[in-house]
Enzyme design. Structure first.
Site, PDB file in Angstrom:
ATOM      1  N   TYR A 113     -36.349  17.310  19.089  1.00 37.32           N
ATOM      2  CA  TYR A 113     -36.406  17.715  17.682  1.00 37.32           C
ATOM      3  C   TYR A 113     -37.140  19.039  17.516  1.00 37.32           C
ATOM      4  O   TYR A 113     -36.801  19.827  16.636  1.00 37.32           O
ATOM      5  CB  TYR A 113     -37.012  16.593  16.819  1.00 37.32           C
TER       6      TYR A 113
ATOM      7  N   ARG B  32     -34.595  21.597  18.105  1.00 40.29           N
ATOM      8  CA  ARG B  32     -33.681  21.712  16.961  1.00 40.29           C
ATOM      9  C   ARG B  32     -34.375  22.357  15.759  1.00 40.29           C
ATOM     10  O   ARG B  32     -33.765  23.121  15.017  1.00 40.29           O
ATOM     11  CB  ARG B  32     -33.131  20.327  16.583  1.00 40.29           C
TER      12      ARG B  32
ATOM     13  N   GLN C 132     -25.204  15.446   4.916  1.00 41.27           N
ATOM     14  CA  GLN C 132     -25.670  14.658   6.062  1.00 41.27           C
ATOM     15  C   GLN C 132     -26.562  15.523   6.939  1.00 41.27           C
ATOM     16  O   GLN C 132     -27.129  15.036   7.911  1.00 41.27           O
ATOM     17  CB  GLN C 132     -24.473  14.193   6.903  1.00 41.27           C
TER      18      GLN C 132
ATOM     19  N   HIS D 104     -29.684  12.047   5.277  1.00 40.06           N
ATOM     20  CA  HIS D 104     -30.271  11.782   6.595  1.00 40.06           C
ATOM     21  C   HIS D 104     -31.630  12.436   6.786  1.00 40.06           C
ATOM     22  O   HIS D 104     -32.070  12.634   7.920  1.00 40.06           O
ATOM     23  CB  HIS D 104     -29.296  12.235   7.696  1.00 40.06           C
TER      24      HIS D 104
ATOM     25  N   CYS E  65     -50.877  11.134  14.214  1.00 42.53           N
ATOM     26  CA  CYS E  65     -51.072  11.240  12.769  1.00 42.53           C
ATOM     27  C   CYS E  65     -52.557  11.468  12.500  1.00 42.53           C
ATOM     28  O   CYS E  65     -53.393  10.723  13.015  1.00 42.53           O
ATOM     29  CB  CYS E  65     -50.597   9.952  12.106  1.00 42.53           C
TER      30      CYS E  65
ATOM     31  N   GLY F 250     -16.775  19.944   6.765  1.00 44.80           N
ATOM     32  CA  GLY F 250     -17.440  20.027   8.072  1.00 44.80           C
ATOM     33  C   GLY F 250     -18.031  18.726   8.565  1.00 44.80           C
ATOM     34  O   GLY F 250     -19.102  18.727   9.156  1.00 44.80           O
TER      35      GLY F 250
ATOM     36  N   SER G 185     -17.082  14.984  10.689  1.00 42.22           N
ATOM     37  CA  SER G 185     -16.080  14.243  11.454  1.00 42.22           C
ATOM     38  C   SER G 185     -15.815  12.882  10.813  1.00 42.22           C
ATOM     39  O   SER G 185     -14.948  12.150  11.266  1.00 42.22           O
ATOM     40  CB  SER G 185     -16.563  14.045  12.893  1.00 42.22           C
TER      41      SER G 185
ATOM     42  N   ALA H  55     -15.550  26.404   7.144  1.00 41.96           N
ATOM     43  CA  ALA H  55     -16.203  26.355   5.832  1.00 41.96           C
ATOM     44  C   ALA H  55     -16.564  27.759   5.347  1.00 41.96           C
ATOM     45  O   ALA H  55     -16.444  28.056   4.156  1.00 41.96           O
ATOM     46  CB  ALA H  55     -17.456  25.490   5.931  1.00 41.96           C
TER      47      ALA H  55
HETATM   48  P1  NAD Z   1     -20.134  16.029  13.698  1.00 44.39           P
HETATM   49  O1  NAD Z   1     -20.752  16.867  14.767  1.00 44.39           O
HETATM   50  O2  NAD Z   1     -19.755  14.635  14.037  1.00 44.39           O
HETATM   51  O3  NAD Z   1     -18.793  16.759  13.176  1.00 44.39           O
HETATM   52  C1  NAD Z   1     -18.768  18.100  12.830  1.00 44.39           C
HETATM   53  C2  NAD Z   1     -17.429  18.396  12.171  1.00 44.39           C
HETATM   54  O4  NAD Z   1     -17.457  19.749  11.729  1.00 44.39           O
HETATM   55  C3  NAD Z   1     -16.229  18.249  13.108  1.00 44.39           C
HETATM   56  O5  NAD Z   1     -15.202  17.526  12.416  1.00 44.39           O
HETATM   57  C4  NAD Z   1     -15.794  19.696  13.352  1.00 44.39           C
HETATM   58  O6  NAD Z   1     -14.386  19.816  13.540  1.00 44.39           O
HETATM   59  C5  NAD Z   1     -16.234  20.364  12.073  1.00 44.39           C
HETATM   60  N1  NAD Z   1     -16.496  21.806  12.152  1.00 44.39           N
HETATM   61  C6  NAD Z   1     -16.872  22.536  13.234  1.00 44.39           C
HETATM   62  N2  NAD Z   1     -17.021  23.829  12.876  1.00 44.39           N
HETATM   63  C7  NAD Z   1     -16.754  23.905  11.541  1.00 44.39           C
HETATM   64  C8  NAD Z   1     -16.730  24.968  10.602  1.00 44.39           C
HETATM   65  N3  NAD Z   1     -17.039  26.228  10.954  1.00 44.39           N
HETATM   66  N4  NAD Z   1     -16.413  24.700   9.318  1.00 44.39           N
HETATM   67  C9  NAD Z   1     -16.090  23.426   8.933  1.00 44.39           C
HETATM   68  N5  NAD Z   1     -16.084  22.382   9.786  1.00 44.39           N
HETATM   69  C10 NAD Z   1     -16.403  22.614  11.077  1.00 44.39           C
HETATM   70  O7  NAD Z   1     -21.129  16.078  12.444  1.00 44.39           O
HETATM   71  P2  NAD Z   1     -21.296  15.138  11.162  1.00 44.39           P
HETATM   72  O8  NAD Z   1     -19.955  14.640  10.696  1.00 44.39           O
HETATM   73  O9  NAD Z   1     -22.178  15.847  10.233  1.00 44.39           O
HETATM   74  O10 NAD Z   1     -22.045  13.808  11.661  1.00 44.39           O
HETATM   75  C11 NAD Z   1     -22.977  13.725  12.664  1.00 44.39           C
HETATM   76  C12 NAD Z   1     -24.456  13.577  12.293  1.00 44.39           C
HETATM   77  O11 NAD Z   1     -25.095  14.666  12.905  1.00 44.39           O
HETATM   78  C13 NAD Z   1     -24.881  13.672  10.869  1.00 44.39           C
HETATM   79  O12 NAD Z   1     -25.495  12.462  10.589  1.00 44.39           O
HETATM   80  C14 NAD Z   1     -25.962  14.776  10.809  1.00 44.39           C
HETATM   81  O13 NAD Z   1     -27.148  14.256  10.238  1.00 44.39           O
HETATM   82  C15 NAD Z   1     -26.244  15.116  12.229  1.00 44.39           C
HETATM   83  N6  NAD Z   1     -26.342  16.568  12.565  1.00 44.39           N
HETATM   84  C16 NAD Z   1     -26.850  17.473  11.670  1.00 44.39           C
HETATM   85  C17 NAD Z   1     -26.908  18.832  11.995  1.00 44.39           C
HETATM   86  C18 NAD Z   1     -27.479  19.802  10.984  1.00 44.39           C
HETATM   87  O14 NAD Z   1     -28.305  19.425  10.166  1.00 44.39           O
HETATM   88  N7  NAD Z   1     -27.028  21.071  10.986  1.00 44.39           N
HETATM   89  C19 NAD Z   1     -26.434  19.274  13.234  1.00 44.39           C
HETATM   90  C20 NAD Z   1     -25.943  18.306  14.152  1.00 44.39           C
HETATM   91  C21 NAD Z   1     -25.885  16.956  13.798  1.00 44.39           C
END
Ligand code: NAD
Length: 252
Positions: free
Chosen positions: A71, A74, A104, A122, A150, A190, A192, A235
């Protein structure tokens, strides 16, 4: 760069008439800001680990240092990243129409782009909380102990995110559900659509009669059906084009 296809007229007509738009975003909207999606993360530094194996309470109990460091990596990525045109287009849309933004994502980029009242399903990776009682901690001792303890009770600190197997914040979930049921148009951007309960929101909106626009470059795994419009593209390209087409006079 290939031209985007024209938007389906049913969707643009509904958007022009909409009094309330709900938008669900996932990791894909932040991909163009350089933040790996879950799938991308499997090709990077952490390729040896499945995110699902790091983002659980069991993983934290088993190896808190590994989870804290994942984390921390990240968090560094997020703080070095900037919102992109997709985030900015949604912030601009909020100035044109009542828009409930549900995410999310845990990266806070919507807020940094100017969106307000974001429903974070989330949590947020930049917030840290006590693993024992959940209280938010803004300052902790930087020492050799990882995760840091903590300051109030000494329990290990953890990110304020929802891990697999944990419950979503009830208030956020209810607000998201309400928006899906009552909105005139729903956009799913964006994601899945693999992680429930967020994944069910577009279908709740569709069942309640709202047209749904799905913005994703691949469309792999996206559900099709009546009233669901697949807007293929990233997006960062699709959302600004949609904004200009519907609300041409908004500064962006
Ligand atoms: P996911 O990784 O499962 O899916 C990402 C989706 O985004 C895919 O369908 C992909 O085809 C699409 N994608 C890729 N590039 C894109 C673009 N430029 N424009 C639009 N769409 C695009 O992610 P998810 O569905 O958010 O679910 C997974 C979990 O991962 C969530 O619960 C989230 O909390 C967590 N997560 C968050 C982050 C963040 O905060 N940036 C990053 C990674 C994972």
């Amino acid at each position: 760069m290939t031209a985007l296809r024209p938007f389906p007229p049913d969707l643009t007509t509904a958007l022009r008439a909409a009094r309330h738009v709900a938008v669900l975003t996932g990791a894909g909207i932040s991909a163009e800001s350089g933040i790996p999606t879950f799938r991308d993360a499997q090709h990077g530094l952490w390729a040896r680990y499945r995110p699902e194996d790091l983002a659980t309470p069991e993983a934290f109990r088993r190896n808190p240092r590994l989870v804290w460091e994942w984390y921390a990596w990240r968090r560094d990525l997020v703080s070095a990243a900037e919102p992109n045109d997709g985030h900015r287009a949604l912030a601009a849309m909020q100035r044109c129409v009542a828009l409930t933004l549900i995410t999310q994502n845990v990266d806070g980029l919507h807020q940094r782009a100017g969106s307000t009242d974001v429903i974070e399903l989330h949590g947020n990776i930049t917030r840290i909380k006590c693993s024992a009682d959940g209280r938010i901690v803004s300052d902790w001792p930087e020492g050799s102990e990882i995760p840091p303890p903590c300051p109030a009770c000494g329990a290990p600190l953890r990110p304020d995110v929802v891990w697999f197997g944990e419950s979503l914040p009830q208030e956020a979930l209810e607000a998201a559900h309400r928006a899906a049921v009552t909105c005139d148009v729903f956009l799913s951007v964006g994601t899945s659509n693999a992680v429930v309960p967020a994944a069910s929101l577009p279908w709740i909106a569709a069942e309640s009669g709202a047209p749904v626009g799905v913005v994703n470059p691949t469309m792999e795994g996206q559900r099709a059906g009546p009233g669901i419009h697949l807007l293929a593209g990233s997006a960062g390209r699709v959302l600004p084009q949609l904004l200009r087409e519907i609300w041409s006079d908004v500064p962006f």
